[in-house]
Each structure stands twice: as C-alpha cells, then as structure tokens.
Enzyme design. Sequence first.
Site, PDB file in Angstrom:
ATOM      1  N   SER A  45      -1.807  26.321  13.796  1.00 34.08           N
ATOM      2  CA  SER A  45      -0.342  26.459  14.443  1.00 34.08           C
ATOM      3  C   SER A  45       0.715  25.459  13.907  1.00 34.08           C
ATOM      4  O   SER A  45       1.938  25.447  14.454  1.00 34.08           O
ATOM      5  CB  SER A  45      -0.451  26.318  15.885  1.00 34.08           C
ATOM      6  N   GLU A  66     -14.346 -31.159 -15.704  1.00 43.21           N
ATOM      7  CA  GLU A  66     -14.793 -30.620 -17.241  1.00 43.21           C
ATOM      8  C   GLU A  66     -14.104 -31.380 -18.309  1.00 43.21           C
ATOM      9  O   GLU A  66     -14.824 -31.493 -19.522  1.00 43.21           O
ATOM     10  CB  GLU A  66     -14.357 -29.178 -17.476  1.00 43.21           C
TER      11      GLU A  66
END
Length: 724
Positions: free
Chosen positions: A379, A118
């Site tokens: 329990s 680029e």
Amino acid sequence: MTQSEDRPPHPTLRVYLSPERRGEEKRPASWARWLTIGGFSLFVVVVAGIIQLNSAIIGIAGTLPPTPDLATLPVSVSVTDRDGALLRPFTTRDGRWRLPVDRTGVDPRFIDMLIAYEDRSFAEHDGIAWSSMFRAAAQFIGAGGNVVSGGSTITMQVARLVEGAPTRNLWGKLRQMVHADRLEHELTKDQILDLYLTLAPYGGNIEGIRAASLAYFGKEPTRLTTAEAALLVALPQSPEARRPDRDPLAAQRSRDMVLDRLFALGALGEEEAIAAKREPVPIARREFPMLAAHMAQQAVRLQPTARSVELTIDKRLQDALERLAAGRARLLDPRVSVAIVAADIDTGEILASVGSAGLFATQSAGFVDMTTAIRSPGSTLKPLIYGLAFELGLAHPQSLIDDRPTAFGSYVPVNFDGFSRGTVTIHDALTESLNIPAVVVLDAVGPARLVSRLRRAYADPRLPVDTAPSLAVGLGGVGITLRDLVSVYAAIGNGGVPVQLHDGVRPVPAVTNSAPVLDPVSAWYVSDILADVPPPLNGSPGRIAYKTGTSYGYRDGWAIGFDGKTVIGVWVGRPDGAPVPGLSGIVGAAPILFEAFDRLGNRKAPLPRAPQGAIFASNTELPMPLRRFRHPNESIVARQAAPQIAFPTDGVDLDLGLASGYGAPLTVKVRNGVPPFTYFANGAPIGRPDFARQSAWAPDGPGYVTLSVVDAEGRGDTVTVFLN
C-alpha cells in the site's frame, strides 16, 4: 633491585646492559670465532668504502627494485564515510591487510617512540648510521660472536621491506645498505617514514601500523596509549614470535623491553613506563570494520582501480541502524531480514544503507542487498495516488468518498480486513489505508499517470513484460525497490520536487528531472495526512509523516517516513520471497522506522509548514465540487459491472443463533450495479432501500435460503446459504 623478583608488587623497569656491566664473565672466544669477528669488522669498513666510492662497482645498484611510490604502492582499498572515517577495508590481491597511512594519521607520540627506539639519528644520517653499525660490531664482539643488534636504520628496514628478502648474511646486509643509500637520495625523510608505517610487518597478513592498530586495538592509530604505542614499536622486530593473538606473554615481554629502553634513554618517564606496563596486551585479533558492506562492495566494483572510495554514508548513523536491524531481525525470525535506507531530503545523499540484518547471516541470506531487491510495495503507493487527485482538483483531504464493495471488470479490490467503512473522508481513507477508495481514485487519475510520476521521482517501477499499467499497481501490483520508495517519499517531503538519491560513487546525471512529482500544495496535503497516521506502540504521533504497506501473502512489510530533513525506508521479510505469517508493515516495519528516527541525533527536524494556497476547511466549508469525490466517468464506473452479492457468499453456513430462538438478522451486502436494489429471500421481496447497498432481513428459522438482488437495470445475482 632490592625487592624480590619472584612476585614484584608492581611492574619493574629493567635497563638492559652489556654482560660486563652486569658482572657476568665473558666466554673465551675460539680462533674461529675471532676470525668471524674480525671478518665482520672488516666487512663494515669495506662497506663504508664501497658506498662512498660507488655502489655500482659491485653491480648491486643495477639490480635493486625501483623505489616505491606511496601513491601507487598496492594497498587495501578503503571505503570511507562522508567525513573520511573507515567503513570497510578490503585486502590486497595477495590477501594482505595493508591500509594506506602516512605520518599525519598516526599518533605523534608513537613516531617519537619509534625513532627513539629504532633510529635516534634518523633525521641526520644518509641511510646508514655508522655509529650504530660500529656499536653493533662491538656488541657482536662483546657477546662472543652472537648478534645483539643489527644496527639497521629505519631506512635500511624500509629497504628490506621493499625487497622482501632476508638480510641475515653479509651479502644481504651489503645489498640493504646500498639500497638504503639510494632511498635516501630519491626520497625525503617523511616519505621514508611513511613507507615504514605502511609496510612494517605486524604478524600474519597484517602490514602497516594502521592495519595493526585496527586489528589489535580496534581503533585508528591517531590516538594511542603509551602501552599500545610501545607494543606497535616492538612487533615489527619479530612479528610472528611476538604476535599477541598467539603468544600474549611474548608480546608483553617485547613491549616492556621497549618501555625499559625508552626509560633508559630518557624518552619516557618512570611513572608513565610503570603505568604502561600495567596495561594488558590484547589476546586476539579484532574484526576489521564492515559497515555498509553491500554498498561498499558495489562501490569498489564500480571503481576497481581506486585506492580509497568515499561514500555519502554517515558512519555513526550507519552503525546505529545496522545494530537496530540485526536486533529486530533476531526478535522476528532467523529467516527474516531487515533493510533500511536513510537519505537527506535536500541533497539526496544516502546517509545509511543497511542491506540485510547481517552480511554473514546464512538463514536470512545476509549476502543479498535488499535495498535494491525488486519487491511488491503493498500500500505504499497510495499517498502518491491521492496526491495526484489533489493536484488534478478531484479531491481535498476532507472530501468524502465511498468505501463500498466495487468491481472494475474482473478486478475486485477488498480492504485488508475485509470490511467496508461506508462513506469516509479522503484523509481517513489514507490514514486507515483503505484499499477500495484508493483503487477508485486511481481509476480516476489513471494508472499510467501514477507510473509516470514514479519515474519522475527517479524510481524504476517494473511491470510485467508487454503489459500496460493497471489498477493493480495501486495495491502493490508492480515491482519496486526500497531505494526507489525512499526516493518517492523524499520527493513528497521535498514539496513535490524530485530528489535523486546518490551514494557519492555513481555519477549524478547532469540532466535532472525538472518536472515535479506533485505540486507543492498537493505534496503538503499528503504529508499532513501521513503525519496523522497512528504510530506503533513505540512511537509518538505527529513526529513524522509515514505510511506502511504489506504485500500480498505477507511477503513484505514496509514503512517509509520523513521529517523536515530526513527520509527513511524500512523493509522486513524473507529474501527468498516466502510468506511470513503475521508479517505486516505496521507490526514488523513501523517500530523499526520510529526507532531509526530516534537514532538521527541532531538531524531531527520538524515537518514543513503549509505552502501558500493550501485550503484549511471542513467538509461543509469546501466548495461544492470538492465536498464529495466524484469519478470523472462515474456513470461508467457505476454501470461497468453487474451487481454481485458480496455477503454472504454462495454456499456458506452462517450461525445466526436461530436454533436458540434468538437469532440475529442477516445483512445482505451488494457491490457494483446501479442502485436502487431490490432484495429477495426465496423469491419473496425483503427490502428496497433507497441507494443503500445492504439490507437486513430476519429469517423465520434455520435452513437453506436463496438470496437474490436486482439492480435498477434489471441485472441480478443469486446465492444459496445455510442458516442456523
């Protein structure tokens, strides 16, 4: 190329050349085209002069948007684990995936390829590469007035991304160049590059290389293949046309174009470029990570302005337990959900929090976080009940206790299977999860004390409004969350010292509970007993200390356990509270618990050793007061209710085989009352055993019979049954 291009044996490298070098004939330009070409060339020269003098002359600088700051730039909120690994990102307010990223979080190879392709002079220019601009103009002329390249630098592209405006006209290009000049004066090159990495478009609502890498490759951009990096370089140039999830062929062509150009520039070796071309491009977008979805959502809600939220979660463990929960839920019932919480016993850090079997599981209401839902614990509170008895000096694990039918006023607890075991040790009463002994012990230590100790463990038990704790609390008559239960068991595993669970977001109060949940010896007694609880079929005995629980009506199945370092809790059930026939803690939750411990990896640790003061003795070796559990007010317990025939119950038909002539004897069982008892059948005495709460009787034949019992205080009970 010497080989046929119809079906080449391997990917080829094409160096893109000008029409003259390809031997193509240039088209003649019209006068209008030459005027356009001349205008563009003049435009480039004029722009150079404008910027060198003062961009404010044409009023552009005053209309430019403020230079963005990465620290305040709107990005997707990222929720990460304890090591910074991404757990779940959220879109920005406008629905974009724009994850925070900088060059340190990107593969350096990609950075090199991006700059080489680029903007090769990125490090030297001041926002505008004039050589590139003149080259673009020359290419424009050579192509007969068609745009070949725009000559935009990375800085100019950032300017375009910040403004969000097109630059396909002279005014837009001029504005972009002026904006690039400002960016170069106000930001460093690294900051400009970071902005590009964050804002570059990659198709749809994906912005930035991090979001793109996750969406197309399912991984962070820290390590990319050459092919992956080339595709990510190519996509921002035309993100919609090149989206691999829409047009894989266009994506592949653009990627290969990047590879060819990098090869032509000498930035890429031939073999590497050819190998990269062989790599397939993705054809669909991947889902973004969504681990610890419920906790992440809550964390973001608590910190609405945060850009990144770090949790105490361990991503590897979280992922493993989420897969476990989803897989197990599929085997149980599509309406059943599974929740799991794992925490560090020493620090209280939550290592994994699975709120459901799947966030989008509609049948099991996956959106509901069952780690914080208030449910009946069954329990699971029994270990703390016995721990209190040990602490108060009322019992030892080898103390004997009666498991016999007992009533406490109108409250009549029964064992899960409906049978009584007679005299058992406290150890066996807990490992077998017998209900009646647990309630007897709870009556001795006091329900209020149990609730108080739960709160010491940072649990928040929910009782009915305006009611005091009752004996029903011991068997699940209280509301509590999975996270609370994990906190309680963490305290037991921590020698009785309370452990406050935290996820890294909610602040931990400076003032913590200093009072212990249990003393060290009592906590170890409980741990030692729980280590002897028989494991499920997929577990090995003694690895962990654990307890299961099943709530009334088979609505909740629980399994909570710990080793020397980690505590894990599992809940199984329907979020809507509907019963699940056959559901129990040992069948539904315990196998998941043991598999969860299998996934701990190097976190596994043995259970702690016995602390000083622990008594190792059989029942006969214990001090006399500890050999048998005795309620402090045993005379009151024994006399508080009249005797009641527990079996058989009134009005039932019993098949004893009397019609065949070989009938079995009938056993009459009694609860409550004061022994000795006298038993009657049709008014005739049938036995008066010393202190026994049952008596056997052989009927003469089939028919109705009236059974009666009278205790030492003259109180009695009567039932009528039919025998055959």
